[in-house]
Design a protein around this motif. Structure first.
Motif, short mmCIF file in Angstrom:
data_model
loop_
_atom_site.label_atom_id
_atom_site.label_comp_id
_atom_site.label_asym_id
_atom_site.label_seq_id
_atom_site.Cartn_x
_atom_site.Cartn_y
_atom_site.Cartn_z
N GLU A 278 0.82 -1.22 0.00
CA GLU A 278 0.00 0.00 0.00
C GLU A 278 0.85 1.26 0.00
O GLU A 278 0.47 2.28 -0.59
CB GLU A 278 -0.94 0.01 1.21
CG GLU A 278 -1.99 -1.09 1.19
CD GLU A 278 -1.54 -2.34 1.86
OE1 GLU A 278 -2.39 -3.19 2.17
OE2 GLU A 278 -0.31 -2.49 2.09
N ARG A 279 1.98 1.20 0.67
CA ARG A 279 2.85 2.38 0.71
C ARG A 279 3.37 2.73 -0.67
O ARG A 279 3.39 3.90 -1.06
CB ARG A 279 4.02 2.11 1.66
CG ARG A 279 5.02 3.26 1.78
CD ARG A 279 6.17 2.87 2.68
NE ARG A 279 6.82 1.67 2.21
CZ ARG A 279 7.74 1.66 1.25
NH1 ARG A 279 8.10 2.79 0.64
NH2 ARG A 279 8.31 0.53 0.88
N VAL A 280 3.76 1.71 -1.44
CA VAL A 280 4.22 1.94 -2.82
C VAL A 280 3.06 2.41 -3.68
O VAL A 280 3.22 3.31 -4.52
CB VAL A 280 4.85 0.66 -3.39
CG1 VAL A 280 5.25 0.87 -4.85
CG2 VAL A 280 6.06 0.26 -2.57
N ALA A 282 0.57 4.18 -2.89
CA ALA A 282 0.20 5.57 -2.60
C ALA A 282 1.27 6.57 -3.00
O ALA A 282 1.05 7.78 -2.88
CB ALA A 282 -0.10 5.71 -1.10
N SER A 283 2.42 6.11 -3.48
CA SER A 283 3.51 7.02 -3.83
C SER A 283 3.26 7.70 -5.17
O SER A 283 2.57 7.17 -6.06
CB SER A 283 4.84 6.25 -3.89
OG SER A 283 4.82 5.30 -4.94
N ALA A 284 3.83 8.88 -5.32
CA ALA A 284 3.69 9.63 -6.56
C ALA A 284 4.43 8.95 -7.70
O ALA A 284 4.00 9.02 -8.86
CB ALA A 284 4.23 11.05 -6.36
N GLU A 285 5.54 8.26 -7.39
CA GLU A 285 6.31 7.58 -8.42
C GLU A 285 5.50 6.46 -9.07
O GLU A 285 5.52 6.30 -10.30
CB GLU A 285 7.61 7.01 -7.83
CG GLU A 285 8.62 8.06 -7.38
CD GLU A 285 8.28 8.65 -6.02
OE1 GLU A 285 8.97 9.60 -5.61
OE2 GLU A 285 7.32 8.18 -5.39
N PHE A 286 4.79 5.68 -8.24
CA PHE A 286 3.99 4.60 -8.81
C PHE A 286 2.79 5.14 -9.57
O PHE A 286 2.39 4.57 -10.60
CB PHE A 286 3.51 3.65 -7.70
CG PHE A 286 2.65 2.53 -8.22
CD1 PHE A 286 3.21 1.48 -8.92
CD2 PHE A 286 1.27 2.54 -8.04
CE1 PHE A 286 2.42 0.45 -9.42
CE2 PHE A 286 0.48 1.52 -8.52
CZ PHE A 286 1.05 0.48 -9.22
N GLN A 320 12.47 4.38 -10.70
CA GLN A 320 12.17 5.23 -9.54
C GLN A 320 11.27 4.51 -8.53
O GLN A 320 11.11 4.99 -7.41
CB GLN A 320 11.51 6.53 -10.00
CG GLN A 320 12.34 7.34 -10.97
CD GLN A 320 11.58 8.53 -11.53
OE1 GLN A 320 10.41 8.74 -11.23
NE2 GLN A 320 12.25 9.32 -12.36
N VAL A 321 10.70 3.37 -8.94
CA VAL A 321 9.79 2.63 -8.06
C VAL A 321 10.48 1.38 -7.52
O VAL A 321 10.59 1.17 -6.32
CB VAL A 321 8.49 2.25 -8.80
CG1 VAL A 321 7.55 1.49 -7.88
CG2 VAL A 321 7.81 3.49 -9.34
#
Length: 352
Positions: A278-280, A282-286, A320-321
């Motif tokens: 979930e953390r990934v 919610a990231s802008a990069e993903f 970046q992910v």
């Protein structure tokens, strides 16, 4: 047993007291039963204490030994249900996982047999812990592979999500083992794994002979999970799940990996790659990668010439992910047909 021995001891004590009273009442003979009763009680409690301290301790050691092979939930089920040790099974929705070591043949060729065993013990022990930690059941170790499933023998809430969490934890653990050279292969010699997960109906229960059997699962869901794991090499990514699993997983970072033909299946199966938790997600990069990936899949589906440019952009966003996605996008150009409808699927869609 201690309970039967106690009952017998109490009956003998009562009989001794009654016999002593009757002998004194009718024959005038005095027999003192106190000494044999006390000595018998001391013997009984000494034997009972010995049984608890020694025999039951051995039983606990046997249970602890079987705990290495069976999940705690299965042990609990067997202890409280005599019918658990019977042949047969039940149809249940399971989430099945297969884990396999990449290039194991090459690794085993350059190692002595004892070193191969040490390598497998180190790796499989570290990975299998995440199955138990996420309420899964370890089915078996098949050489360099692990088979596990969720939602049996007891119901497990969100079993698909917990299976994916276990896979992500395995990825992280393997990264740590490679970074610390836990296998002793030297710098630059990293070990890779492939993980396939599928959710579907399977028959789970005790299978084999009446005198020797295993608690396992069989069915199409198991076969599909094994086939998905084998696709990791072709796709170029370490964690792949089916669309049926993806529909049950909430909030995870997943991207479409195409519809792949699986061995033994008449139609292609939609596969997705698990990028992160979930953390990934919610990231802008993903989020940026997800937009580009969606554009790429649409371009591949429509035979657009813009697909090569989008692949290059996606590879840049992927770094970046997570680093493992670079090979994933590198191989997309050689399997563009996985993102296009097969002729039989087109006819089926038109009929619908």
């Amino acid at each position: 047993s201690p309970a039967v021995a106690l009952i017998c001891g109490l009956l003998i004590t009562a009989m001794a007291l009654v016999a002593s009273w009757l002998s004194f009442l009718y024959a005038g003979l005095l027999f003192d039963p106190l000494a044999p009763i006390i000595s018998g009680s001391i013997t009984h409690f000494a034997a009972t204490s010995f049984r608890i301290l020694v025999i039951d301790r051995e039983r606990r050691e046997v249970r602890r030994a079987f705990g290495h092979y069976l999940s705690p939930s299965l042990l609990h089920r067997i202890e409280h249900n005599r019918d658990a040790l019977r042949l047969g099974g039940d149809d249940r929705e399971l989430t099945v996982m297969f884990v396999d070591v990449r290039s194991f043949t090459e690794i085993s060729e350059r190692l002595a047999p004892t070193d191969v065993v040490a390598f497998l013990n180190t790796l499989l022990d570290a990975l299998s812990r995440h199955v138990v930690a996420n309420e899964g059941t370890l089915d078996k170790f098949i050489g360099d592979s692990i088979m596990a499933f969720w939602n049996a023998p007891v119901d497990v809430a969100d079993h698909a999500t917990k299976a994916v969490r276990a896979a992500l934890a395995m990825r992280e653990t393997l990264t740590e083992l490679n970074a610390g050279d836990a296998f002793g292969f030297g710098p630059g010699q990293e070990v890779g794994i492939g993980i396939g997960i599928h959710t579907g109906l399977a028959c789970v229960g005790n299978m084999g002979a009446k005198t020797r059997f295993n608690y396992s699962a069989v069915g199409d869901a198991v076969n599909v999970a094994a086939r998905i794991e084998s696709c990791c090499k072709e796709v170029g990514f370490d964690i792949l799940i089916s669309d049926s699993t993806a529909r049950l997983v909430q909030g995870m970072a997943v991207i479409e990996a195409g519809a792949l033909p699986l061995k033994g299946k008449s139609s292609r199966t939609q596969i997705l790659a698990v990028v992160g938790d979930e953390r990934v997600a919610a990231s802008a990069e993903f989020a940026a990668l997800e937009v580009v990936h969606r554009q790429l899949t649409q371009a591949l589906h429509s035979h657009s010439r813009n697909s090569r440019k989008l692949i290059a952009t996606a590879k840049l966003r992927a770094t970046q992910v997570i680093g493992g996605l670079a090979e994933f996008y590198q191989r997309i150009s050689s399997r563009t047909d996985h993102f296009r409808e097969a002729p039989d699927e087109v006819e089926k869609s038109a009929a619908d």
